[in-house]
Design a protein around this motif. Structure first.
Motif, short mmCIF file in Angstrom:
data_model
loop_
_atom_site.label_atom_id
_atom_site.label_comp_id
_atom_site.label_asym_id
_atom_site.label_seq_id
_atom_site.Cartn_x
_atom_site.Cartn_y
_atom_site.Cartn_z
N SER A 51 0.84 -1.21 0.00
CA SER A 51 0.00 0.00 0.00
C SER A 51 0.87 1.25 0.00
O SER A 51 0.56 2.25 -0.67
CB SER A 51 -0.96 0.01 1.20
OG SER A 51 -0.25 0.04 2.42
N LEU A 59 -5.99 -4.79 0.32
CA LEU A 59 -4.97 -3.84 -0.12
C LEU A 59 -5.60 -2.48 -0.43
O LEU A 59 -5.08 -1.43 -0.04
CB LEU A 59 -4.26 -4.38 -1.36
CG LEU A 59 -3.17 -3.51 -1.98
CD1 LEU A 59 -2.05 -3.21 -0.98
CD2 LEU A 59 -2.60 -4.18 -3.23
N GLN A 60 -6.72 -2.48 -1.11
CA GLN A 60 -7.43 -1.24 -1.41
C GLN A 60 -7.84 -0.52 -0.13
O GLN A 60 -7.70 0.71 0.00
CB GLN A 60 -8.67 -1.54 -2.26
CG GLN A 60 -9.44 -0.30 -2.68
CD GLN A 60 -10.73 -0.63 -3.40
OE1 GLN A 60 -11.42 -1.58 -3.03
NE2 GLN A 60 -11.05 0.11 -4.45
N SER A 92 -6.39 -0.77 2.77
CA SER A 92 -5.18 -0.27 3.44
C SER A 92 -4.75 1.07 2.84
O SER A 92 -4.36 1.99 3.58
CB SER A 92 -4.06 -1.30 3.29
OG SER A 92 -2.85 -0.82 3.85
N VAL A 93 -4.83 1.18 1.53
CA VAL A 93 -4.49 2.44 0.86
C VAL A 93 -5.45 3.55 1.31
O VAL A 93 -5.03 4.67 1.62
CB VAL A 93 -4.52 2.28 -0.67
CG1 VAL A 93 -4.37 3.63 -1.37
CG2 VAL A 93 -3.43 1.31 -1.14
#
Length: 301
Positions: free
Chosen positions: A228, A253-254, A256-257
């Motif tokens: 990320s 992951l999305q 986390s970003v």
């Protein structure tokens, strides 16, 4: 575990039965992945009896032989598989086949040109189909193997191989044209696992997978956090789900970003370790490759 051992022993015991050419001159071919099934179908056509073990969306890294596979394997004259430990749960079975002709497609390639990895058991990245030049070599390898098995059909196999290589050349030119519309600084491909390294090498993409070369290893919290940070630093617009890998890893992951105050979209689903549904354009190697490239370029522009 016990059930798999019993199944393994049953498969090995069945390989003592030797098969003969069918009355119509055809032989029985069994293939593992959908990419290999499509390749052998293009070369062998109506001159072989072909059965594939894996279907759309199947992860070959985790695939185990089922009871239904026992019959297919026991009746095969030739078995084509990828090799390089892609079929992690099947490789021991193939290596113990004494009375079957087992052909690893990767044997067509010069190992010194392959991408290595100190973290993976085979020491080579097995996702060789994402280099079109490699797939052309695989085509020639299949032509040679089938021509030796059925010499009377050699002319047909060679003609089919020539035709297919021409189609692969057209594919390469087409996807290169599409990729060239994407600025080099935007060619960063983030996916669920490291399936696209050969693609990246061939078309000048930086490729980052959340998981390693094999989906048998799961991504941890540190992997998500590290990737990320990379996405934010490099202003990556989109990340991609893979059809044969659960999408929850990319969704994590999305998230986390987003938790760091940034946004990244999920650019679509790519076909990595398996083709699309049979009977669709994406159910062929050529259709899959073109679809993937269009999806990647459109999302990263």
């Amino acid at each position: 575990m016990k059930k798999y051992i019993i199944l393994f022993c049953t498969i090995v015991s069945l390989f003592s039965c030797k098969n003969e050419k069918q009355p119509n001159g055809k032989i029985n071919i069994v293939t593992t992945t959908t990419m290999i099934t499509d390749l052998v179908k293009n070369i062998g056509g109506e001159h072989i009896n072909l059965q594939g073990l894996m279907g759309s969306g199947v992860d070959p890294h985790l695939y185990k032989a089922s009871e239904g596979d026992v019959t297919k394997l026991s009746q095969a004259d030739i078995i084509f598989y990828n090799g390089l430990h892609l079929e992690g749960k099947l490789v021991e079975v193939f290596e113990k086949m004494k009375d079957k002709e087992t052909i690893a497609i990767s044997d067509a390639l010069d190992k010194s040109t392959l991408i290595g990895s100190e973290y993976f058991a085979s020491n080579y990245d097995p996702h060789i189909w994402f280099d079109i030049n490699y797939w052309k070599q695989a085509t020639q390898f299949v032509v040679k193997t089938l021509s030796e098995a059925i010499p009377e059909q050699k002319t047909n196999f060679e003609a089919n191989g020539t035709k297919y290589i021409e189609q692969l050349n057209t594919l390469k030119n087409k996807v290169e044209t599409t990729i060239n519309t994407l600025p080099k600084e935007q060619r960063i491909l983030v996916t669920a696992h490291d399936a696209f390294n050969y693609f990246g090498k061939a078309f000048n993409f930086e490729v980052v997978g959340l998981q390693g070369l094999s989906t048998a290893t799961e991504a941890g919290v540190q992997d998500v956090q590290k990737l990320s940070a990379f996405i934010i630093e490099n202003k990556v617009k989109a990340i991609f789900v893979e059809s044969s890998v659960p999408k929850r890893t990319i969704e994590a992951l999305q998230a986390s970003v987003k938790s760091k105050g940034h946004e990244v979209t999920i650019g679509g689903t790519l076909y990595s370790d398996a083709l699309g549904d049979a009977g669709t354009i994406e159910g062929t190697y050529i259709g899959m490759f073109e679809y993937n490239v269009n999806t990647i370029v459109e999302a990263l522009k």
